[in-house]
Design an enzyme around this catalytic site. Sequence first.
Site, mmCIF file in Angstrom:
data_model
loop_
_atom_site.group_PDB
_atom_site.id
_atom_site.type_symbol
_atom_site.label_atom_id
_atom_site.label_comp_id
_atom_site.label_asym_id
_atom_site.label_seq_id
_atom_site.Cartn_x
_atom_site.Cartn_y
_atom_site.Cartn_z
ATOM 1 C CE LYS A 19 -3.854 1.920 2.733
ATOM 2 N NZ LYS A 19 -4.775 1.650 3.853
ATOM 3 C CB SER A 76 -7.802 3.818 2.702
ATOM 4 O OG SER A 76 -6.974 3.171 3.665
ATOM 5 C CB SER A 124 -8.327 0.798 5.447
ATOM 6 O OG SER A 124 -8.947 2.060 5.524
#
Length: 517
Positions: free
Chosen positions: A88, A170, A194
């Site tokens: 990420k 996210s 997330s």
Amino acid sequence: MSEASAAPAAIDIVELTLEQAQAAFASGAITSEALTQAFLDRIAVYNAHYNAIVFMNPDALADARAIDRRRAAGEALGPLAGVPVVVKDAMDMKGFPTTGGWWLLNSQHGGVDLMPGTDAPVVARMRAAGAIILGKTNIPVLSHTGSHANDSWAGPTYNAAGREFLPGGSSAGTATAVAGSLAVLGLAEETGGSIQNPASAQGLVGIKPTFALVPNAGVMPLSSNRDVVGPIARCVRDAALTLDVLAGYTIEDPKTIAGVGHRPAGGYASKLSADALQGTRIGLYGPGWRDMPLSEEATALYERAKGELTAQGAVLVEDPFLGTGFADIRQSTIPNDTFDARGLESVPYDLGQYLKRLGPDAALKTFADFAAATAKENAFGPGGVLSFMPNLPQFMACLANPTAPPDLSEFIAAKTAYMEIVEAVFAEHQLDALIFPQMRNDLKPLHGGGRIDETTVSEINIAGLPGVTVPAGYYASGAPFCLIVVGRQWSEADLLAYAFAYESATKHRQPPVLSQG
């Protein structure tokens, strides 16, 4: 391009597992270099249409060749060695900017680059395990939403199960990369949904670990009191093996001392068994947990899942939290939303600590530097992505003096209340786990202004409890339906065993059919 990378891959990379990859390496059917090239070729075809990966690692093939040399030399290598993965964007990776999805933190779009001097511990652990990092994945600005990445400087990420759906956030880019077989697995991070939301939205296995099991130093924070890093994968075993790599103490993140003594001796895959659900007592979703009903279709899919659990020998306990006051703890701190943001009061302090770790050459060194560099879009001001933060009564004091340790008494009170009730309910009903639908209804359109209506975000984030998502079917729309298995702190090995048994019996996940645009 070398002969090895130019040769066609002798393996189908769609839905490829760690076990299959390692078997192919061991048999000589394929090298890590060739496998990496196969994934790079697939990324070249599909990533532009799905926008999962925003930075490519130019050293990926060289890293793969190094693993091939080690394998040829007879070195003992772990299950991640030579396997292509993604991380990420919010995780520091030396040589790459950590942008937080924000154009103001990206020099290519007129902002300033945050260049870390070292890898985050989780990235370093993936490298040490021999994983081939293909690149970094897309996120929304400052990871502010669990539903999408629409406001990222890189543009929106699309759901591999259907570009029309919310992809989850996210960790949107990681989920899409994994769901679309642009990587074998990926790293995600959660403050408020997330990991679980994007995994569920794309029919994947995600592990939201117990708070402090996995270090999150070197990860751009929203809350040092809630943030956790975990894997997203296409099957339970892959997620479990990756958690083995990620979990454990490091002095770089002192809170991880709390996890010492809680890791299973044989690793997180040690309890995986097709009959793990036999004789278990499983708590079910109801108004005692959260007084928000499931949609008609989600109810029907959950009823089917209950039948599948019963068929595997589980004893189901209806709404074990009824009458406990558990549902009253959660407070909506965002207008017209269910999100309880308590614990995020410390974000100015946490960002200051994060910036210190970037090193002496970092473009921004303090929270004051950060605020000045992003003043054009004040994240905490009216219209900012975190404009709800002043609703938290202890936030403004932290904002006014971000170098002082913040007052988190309200968060601690909520966490204590959650933990006490969970322990009491598990003991009273002799529960092994909770198994809920992760979402209360079908996925909404990507650009319709809607959000993901989850069942466990805030509760397990504040309490610090672990959860594992597992595919459980599809809505009529084609959107995935997933369950989430929740348990006591440090119970990941058991939760993974239950998820594995369900996965083995039902085999609900189907590979999506990607389009090229």
